[in-house]
Design an enzyme around this catalytic site. Structure first.
Site, PDB file in Angstrom:
ATOM      1  N   PHE A 247       0.671  -1.247   0.104  1.00 27.12           N
ATOM      2  CA  PHE A 247       0.232  -0.044   0.061  1.00 27.12           C
ATOM      3  C   PHE A 247       0.798   1.379   0.104  1.00 27.12           C
ATOM      4  O   PHE A 247       0.309   2.129   0.285  1.00 27.12           O
ATOM      5  CB  PHE A 247      -0.969   0.056   1.174  1.00 27.12           C
ATOM      6  CG  PHE A 247      -1.899  -1.312   1.181  1.00 27.12           C
ATOM      7  CD1 PHE A 247      -2.727  -1.615   0.478  1.00 27.12           C
ATOM      8  CD2 PHE A 247      -1.639  -2.192   2.416  1.00 27.12           C
ATOM      9  CE1 PHE A 247      -3.394  -2.751   0.392  1.00 27.12           C
ATOM     10  CE2 PHE A 247      -2.212  -3.320   2.511  1.00 27.12           C
ATOM     11  CZ  PHE A 247      -2.974  -3.525   1.452  1.00 27.12           C
ATOM     12  N   GLY A 517       2.341   1.432 -12.398  1.00 25.87           N
ATOM     13  CA  GLY A 517       3.346   0.142 -12.671  1.00 25.87           C
ATOM     14  C   GLY A 517       2.967  -0.324 -14.019  1.00 25.87           C
ATOM     15  O   GLY A 517       3.683  -0.589 -14.952  1.00 25.87           O
ATOM     16  N   ASN A 601      -6.943  -6.860 -16.988  1.00 24.59           N
ATOM     17  CA  ASN A 601      -7.590  -8.126 -16.745  1.00 24.59           C
ATOM     18  C   ASN A 601      -8.448  -7.837 -15.688  1.00 24.59           C
ATOM     19  O   ASN A 601      -8.539  -7.382 -14.456  1.00 24.59           O
ATOM     20  CB  ASN A 601      -6.149  -8.865 -15.808  1.00 24.59           C
ATOM     21  CG  ASN A 601      -6.687 -10.194 -15.277  1.00 24.59           C
ATOM     22  OD1 ASN A 601      -7.992 -10.308 -15.167  1.00 24.59           O
ATOM     23  ND2 ASN A 601      -6.065 -11.115 -15.354  1.00 24.59           N
ATOM     24  N   PRO A 602      -9.827  -8.115 -16.250  1.00 26.88           N
ATOM     25  CA  PRO A 602     -11.165  -7.717 -15.321  1.00 26.88           C
ATOM     26  C   PRO A 602     -11.021  -8.386 -13.957  1.00 26.88           C
ATOM     27  O   PRO A 602     -11.670  -7.766 -13.155  1.00 26.88           O
ATOM     28  CB  PRO A 602     -12.244  -8.131 -16.510  1.00 26.88           C
ATOM     29  CG  PRO A 602     -11.607  -8.373 -17.659  1.00 26.88           C
ATOM     30  CD  PRO A 602     -10.268  -8.703 -17.367  1.00 26.88           C
ATOM     31  N   LYS A 603     -10.492  -9.493 -13.979  1.00 26.70           N
ATOM     32  CA  LYS A 603     -10.489 -10.496 -12.653  1.00 26.70           C
ATOM     33  C   LYS A 603      -9.648  -9.504 -11.550  1.00 26.70           C
ATOM     34  O   LYS A 603     -10.175  -9.546 -10.599  1.00 26.70           O
ATOM     35  CB  LYS A 603     -10.244 -11.716 -12.775  1.00 26.70           C
ATOM     36  CG  LYS A 603     -10.431 -12.628 -11.664  1.00 26.70           C
ATOM     37  CD  LYS A 603      -9.958 -14.123 -12.039  1.00 26.70           C
ATOM     38  CE  LYS A 603     -11.172 -14.700 -12.378  1.00 26.70           C
ATOM     39  NZ  LYS A 603     -10.768 -16.447 -12.685  1.00 26.70           N
ATOM     40  N   THR A 604      -8.306  -9.391 -12.043  1.00 26.29           N
ATOM     41  CA  THR A 604      -7.614  -8.867 -10.982  1.00 26.29           C
ATOM     42  C   THR A 604      -7.760  -7.181 -10.771  1.00 26.29           C
ATOM     43  O   THR A 604      -7.616  -6.759  -9.800  1.00 26.29           O
ATOM     44  CB  THR A 604      -6.101  -9.035 -11.335  1.00 26.29           C
ATOM     45  OG1 THR A 604      -5.844  -8.478 -12.634  1.00 26.29           O
ATOM     46  CG2 THR A 604      -5.663 -10.416 -11.285  1.00 26.29           C
ATOM     47  N   LYS A 671      -5.330   3.074 -17.743  1.00 28.03           N
ATOM     48  CA  LYS A 671      -4.914   4.279 -16.826  1.00 28.03           C
ATOM     49  C   LYS A 671      -4.707   3.389 -15.500  1.00 28.03           C
ATOM     50  O   LYS A 671      -5.021   2.278 -15.439  1.00 28.03           O
ATOM     51  CB  LYS A 671      -5.945   5.191 -16.872  1.00 28.03           C
ATOM     52  CG  LYS A 671      -6.153   5.946 -18.263  1.00 28.03           C
ATOM     53  CD  LYS A 671      -6.927   7.255 -17.743  1.00 28.03           C
ATOM     54  CE  LYS A 671      -8.269   7.105 -17.716  1.00 28.03           C
ATOM     55  NZ  LYS A 671      -8.993   8.431 -17.715  1.00 28.03           N
ATOM     56  N   GLY A 674      -4.883   1.522  -9.118  1.00 26.33           N
ATOM     57  CA  GLY A 674      -4.611   0.841  -7.812  1.00 26.33           C
ATOM     58  C   GLY A 674      -5.108   1.980  -6.591  1.00 26.33           C
ATOM     59  O   GLY A 674      -5.232   1.412  -5.425  1.00 26.33           O
ATOM     60  N   GLU A 675      -5.310   3.042  -7.033  1.00 27.19           N
ATOM     61  CA  GLU A 675      -5.596   4.170  -6.102  1.00 27.19           C
ATOM     62  C   GLU A 675      -6.639   4.833  -6.353  1.00 27.19           C
ATOM     63  O   GLU A 675      -7.515   5.492  -5.247  1.00 27.19           O
ATOM     64  CB  GLU A 675      -4.259   4.995  -5.905  1.00 27.19           C
ATOM     65  CG  GLU A 675      -2.839   4.288  -5.394  1.00 27.19           C
ATOM     66  CD  GLU A 675      -1.767   4.878  -5.369  1.00 27.19           C
ATOM     67  OE1 GLU A 675      -1.253   5.360  -4.299  1.00 27.19           O
ATOM     68  OE2 GLU A 675      -0.983   4.773  -6.495  1.00 27.19           O
TER      69      GLU A 675
HETATM   70 MO1  MOS Z   1       1.106   3.768  -3.470  1.00 25.06          MO
HETATM   71  S1  MOS Z   1       0.856   4.713  -2.047  1.00 25.06           S
HETATM   72  O1  MOS Z   1       1.960   4.850  -4.623  1.00 25.06           O
HETATM   73  O2  MOS Z   1       2.039   2.514  -3.367  1.00 25.06           O
END
Ligand code: MOS
Length: 709
Positions: A247, A517, A601-604, A671, A674-675
Site C-alpha cells: 500500500f 506500474g 485483466n477484469p478479474k484482478t 490508466k 490501484g489508488e
Molecule cells: Mo502507492 S501509496 O503509490 O504504493
C-alpha cells in the site's frame, strides 16, 4: 508467426492469476521463507523516549547470553555513507528523533535468544521535551518545496507540483458569491498494515550483498540500500518475486534492510529480520494527519466561482515529508478564482510515508464533503452539482485531459445505484430504528508513466518467449497482467509467455506505486516486443533462427505528459444505515463506477478496485492511529486495537468501469487503477451519513460518538 489481429486478445480477458497455484499451495516464496544456510536472527532495540540523546549503553548482560553473536548500537555500528538522512542513517549518532526509532539490534542464533537478550540491554537518555501536537496555528509551519515531497535521496518520486497555486482572486470572489461555504476537515494518522510485515533476509558473499526483501521495487530498493552502505549498485542484488501487500509502505522505508545488512556484515552470517506488527507502527511510515480548510463560492445557478483549499499536514522534525493533499482540488472542478496551499507542521514523530493515494485520499475526503455541503446549500442534487461544475480542460494548467469521463461515471453510477429514487431530505428514509442515507463522491488519481524501465525478451525457435523486467507484484496481479500485455504485443498465446520479475538481476524497472506500474512496465514490454517482431520480419523473414532472438529496449517517460493531463476518475455511491439510538454505522452498499481506460485483466482489476474501496470504508469508519501526547507513540499498535475493516464491516461492494480507452497514456490505452478506488470513498460514506442523520462529520474517522449528541 501469425498476425496479432487474427488472435483473440489476451488484454481484456479475465485470466486466472499465473501465480495463483503457487500462492494457494504455499510454494510462492516470500522474503522470510528463503532457505538459507545457518541463518541468524535480528531483534531491534527501539528508543523509549521521543526526543533527546542516548547518553549511556550497557550491553554486557546481553552479550553474556549464550547464542548472542553481536549487540549493535551507535557506539559500535559500521559507518554508513549517508549520515544526512536521519531515517536511513541507522545507528549513526546518539540522537533520538522519535519514540520507537532504531537505537540498536541484537543478533543471535535463534529469534527467541535475540528477543530475550534485547530485553537485557540498558540505555540511558538525556531527554528533551517533545511535541507531537498537530495544530493549524503552530508558529513553526513551513512550506514544502513541492506539494509532494515524498523523497529520500537516490532519486525523488514526486510530481513536482508547487506547494501553492493561485489563479485570480479567491477572497474577492468569495465575498461576491451568492452561496458560500467555509469549513474545516481533519484526518488522523493511518498506518499501512499489509499482511506480510516488512522483512529483509541478508547475505554477504565476497563483498556482494544479497537482500531478499519485501519491496515495491527491487531496482529502487537496491539503489537506496547500495547508496546508504556505500556500495556500487552492481554489488547489491535485491530479490522480491512475491510481496504480501504494501500500500505504499514498501517503497521508501528501507531502514530495516540497512540494519539487517549492517548486522550481517558484522557477524559474517546470513541475517533474517522481520518486523513485528507493533514495530511496524514506529518504523515503516504512516499517512500523516491533516487539517484542511475549504472555502467555496458559487453563483445563483450553482456554478463555482471560487475554490480555496488550505492544508496543514503533520511531518517529522527529523525529515520533511509532504503529501499532495490539495492537488486533486486543482484538477476537479471549474472555477475562475482558486487557491491551494500546503504547510507542514514538524513534530517529534516517525517519518511519514506514502499510503494508498498519498494526499488524494485525505484531500478528496475534504473536497468531496465540501462539495456535498455546497450542493445542498445551492439546493441542487450532488450529482447534478458536480456535472454543472465539470471543467472542459485542466482548470489550472489549461491542458486538455488525455481522457476524462467523470460525468459518465456519475451518470452511469447514479443509474446503477438507483439514485433517482432518492429523497434528498436528511433523516427522511427509515427502517425502524435504522436511519438510511445515500451519498456520492467523485474520485481522481494521476496516471503517470515513469522512465527507467528496460525489458528484455527472448524468443526461442519453438516460439517460447521469456520476458525479463524487474517489475514488482505486491499482490495486485502484475504477474498476470504483464503476461497478457506481452502475449498481445508479441502476437503469441499467453501459454507461450514466461515472465520473470522481482529481481535486480533482471533489467531495471520503476516501482509498483503511484498507480504507475502497468503503464510503465507494460510500455517497455510492448516496445521491446514490437522491436523484436520488426527484427524478426526484417532480418529473418519471420522465422526465428535456431539460436533464438533476443531484444532489449527501454521507454522514456511519456512525451504526451507535457501536452495532456492524465488522470483516472470515478464516482462512488454509498448507502449507510445508522442506528438512531446508538449511532452504529453500517455501509450496506458501496458502488464504484470508474474511468480507468482499457482494463488489462477484469478479474484482478475488480479485485484491486474492491480492495481500495474496502480500504476507503476502513478509512471512513474504523482506522485511526492514536498518538499519545505524553509519550509520543501510537498506543493502538496492534490488530486488537487498530481496527481495519473486516468481513462483518463490508457488505455489498460493486466495482464497475466504463468501456473506454485512453489514447495517450500508453499503447495499451490503460490508466492506473490501484489508488483512484480509495479516493472519494470516505467522502461518499460521510455524505451518506449526513443524509441519514443530518449530522455532518468533518473529522475522520466517523465514529458513533460523533453522531450521538
Ligand atoms: Mo502507492 S501509496 O503509490 O504504493
Amino acid at each position: 508467426m501469425s498476425d496479432v489481429r487474427a488472435r483473440p486478445r489476451a488484454i481484456g480477458t479475465p485470466m486466472d492469476r499465473v501465480d495463483g497455484a503457487q500462492k494457494v499451495t504455499g510454494t510462492a516464496t516470500y522474503a522470510y521463507e528463503w532457505p538459507l544456510d545457518r541463518p541468524v536472527y535480528l531483534h531491534p532495540l527501539q528508543s523509549t523516549i521521543a526526543a533527546g540523546r542516548v547518553t549511556g549503553v550497557d550491553t554486557s548482560a546481553a552479550e553474556a547470553e549464550p547464542g548472542v553473536l553481536a549487540v549493535l548500537t551507535h557506539l559500535n555500528a559500521p559507518s554508513l555513507t549517508r549520515p544526512d538522512d536521519p531515517e536511513l542513517a541507522v545507528l549513526q549518532s546518539d540522537e533520538v528523533a522519535w519514540r520507537g526509532q532504531f537505537i540498536g539490534a541484537v543478533v543471535a542464533e535463534s529469534l527467541e535468544t535475540a528477543r530475550y537478550a534485547a530485553g537485557l540491554v540498558r540505555f540511558e537518555y538525556a531527554q528533551r521535551p517533545h511535541d507531537v501536537a498537530l495544530r493549524s496555528d503552530r508558529d513553526d509551519l513551513y512550506s514544502p518545496v513541492h506539494a509532494a515531497a515524498f523523497g529520500q535521496g537516490g532519486g525523488e518520486l514526486q510530481d513536482g507540483s508547487p506547494a501553492d497555486s493561485v489563479l485570480g482572486d479567491a477572497d474577492t470572489a468569495m465575498a461576491l458569491a451568492t452561496v458560500t461555504l467555509d469549513a474545516t476537515y481533519s484526518t488522523p494518522m493511518y498506518h499501512n498494515n499489509p499482511m506480510e510485515p516488512h522483512t529483509a533476509v541478508v547475505t554477504w558473499a565476497d563483498g556482494e550483498l544479497t537482500v531478499r526483501c519485501s519491496t515495491q521495487g527491487v531496482t529502487w530498493s537496491r539503489d537506496l540500500i547500495a547508496g546508504v552502505l556505500g556500495l556500487e549498485p552492481r554489488r547489491v542484488r535485491v530479490i522480491s518475486p512475491h510481496v504480501g501487500g504494501a500500500f505504499g509502505s514498501k517503497v521508501y522505508p528501507q531502514s530495516y534492510a540497512v540494519l539487517a545488512a549492517m548486522a550481517a556484515r558484522t557477524v559474517k552470517r546470513p541475517v533474517k529480520f522481520t518486523l513485528t506488527r507493533q514495530q511496524m507502527f514506529a518504523l515503516v511510515g504512516y499517512r500523516p494527519a491533516s487539517i484542511q480548510r475549504i472555502r467555496l463560492g458559487a453563483d445563483g445557478k450553482g456554478r463555482l466561482t471560487a475554490i480555496a483549499h488550505d492544508v496543514v499536514e503533520q511531518t517529522a522534525k527529523a525529515k520533511g515529508y509532504a503529501e499532495q493533499v490539495a492537488v486533486s482540488t486543482r484538477v476537479m472542478y471549474a472555477a475562475p478564482h482558486r487557491r491551494t496551499t500546503h504547510r507542514l507542521a514538524p513534530l517529534d514523530v516517525p517519518v511519514p510515508t506514502i499510503m494508498r493515494a498519498p494526499g488524494e485520499a485525505q484531500g478528496m475526503f475534504a473536497l468531496e464533503s465540501a462539495v456535498d455541503e455546497m450542493a445542498l446549500a445551492c439546493g441542487l442534487d450532488p450529482v447534478e452539482f458536480r456535472i454543472r461544475n465539470e471543467p472542459e480542460v485542466h482548470p489550472e494548467s489549461g491542458l486538455p485531459f488525455s481522457s476524462r469521463h467523470l460525468v459518465d461515471c456519475l451518470r452511469e453510477g447514479a443509474r446503477r445505484a438507483g439514485w433517482e429514487r432518492r429523497d434528498p431530505t436528511p433523516r427522511a428514509p427509515h427502517d425502524g430504528r435504522w436511519l438510511i442515507g445515500t451519498g456520492v463522491a467523485a474520485s481522481t488519481y494521476p496516471s503517470p508513466r515513469f522512465p527507467g524501465n528496460t525489458a528484455t525478451i527472448r524468443m526461442g525457435p519453438d516460439g517460447h518467449c521469456t520476458v525479463l523486467i524487474a517489475a514488482a507484484d505486491m499482490g495486485t496481479g502484475t504477474w498476470t497482467a504483464l503476461t497478457q500485455i506481452a502475449a498481445d504485443a508479441l502476437g503469441v498465446p499467453v501459454e507461450r509467455v514466461e515472465l520473470r520479475i522481482g529481481d535486480t538481476a533482471l533489467p531495471p524497472a520503476s516501482v509498483a506505486g503511484f498507480s504507475s506500474g502497468i503503464t510503465s512496465w507494460g510500455s517497455s514490454v510492448s516496445e521491446t516486443a514490437a522491436r523484436l517482431r520488426a527484427l524478426l520480419e526484417s532480418d529473418f523473414g519471420g522465422t526465428v533462427p535456431p539460436d533464438g532472438l533476443e531484444v532489449t529496449a527501454d521507454m522514456p517517460g511519456n512525451p504526451d505528459a507535457e501536452h495532456y493531463a492524465m488522470h483516472s476518475f470515478g464516482a462512488q455511491f454509498a448507502e449507510v444505515r445508522v442506528d438512531e439510538d446508538t449511532g452504529e454505522i453500517r455501509v450496506v452498499r458501496l458502488l464504484g463506477m470508474f474511468d480507468v481506460g482499457q482494463v488489462i485483466n477484469p478479474k484482478t482489476a475488480r479485485s484491486q478496485l474492491i480492495g481500495g474501496m474496502t480500504q476507503g470504508i476502513s478509512m471512513a469508519l474504523h482506522e485511526h492511529s492514536v498518538l499519545d501526547q505524553r509519550f509520543g507513540h501510537v498506543v493502538n499498535q496492534d490488530f486488537a486495537q487498530y481496527h481495519i475493516a473486516a468481513n462483518a464491516d463490508v457488505h455489498a461492494i460493486e466495482a464497475h468501469w466504463l468501456d473506454e480507452t485512453d489514447p495517450h497514456t500508453n499503447v495499451m490505452g490503460s490508466k492506473g487503477l490501484g489508488e483512484v478506488c480509495i479516493v472519494g470513498t470516505a467522502a461518499a460514506v460521510a455524505n451518506a451519513v449526513h443524509h441519514a442523520t443530518g449530522v455532518r462529520v468533518r473529522d475522520l474517522p466517523i465514529t458513533l460518538d460523533k453522531l450521538v449528541a
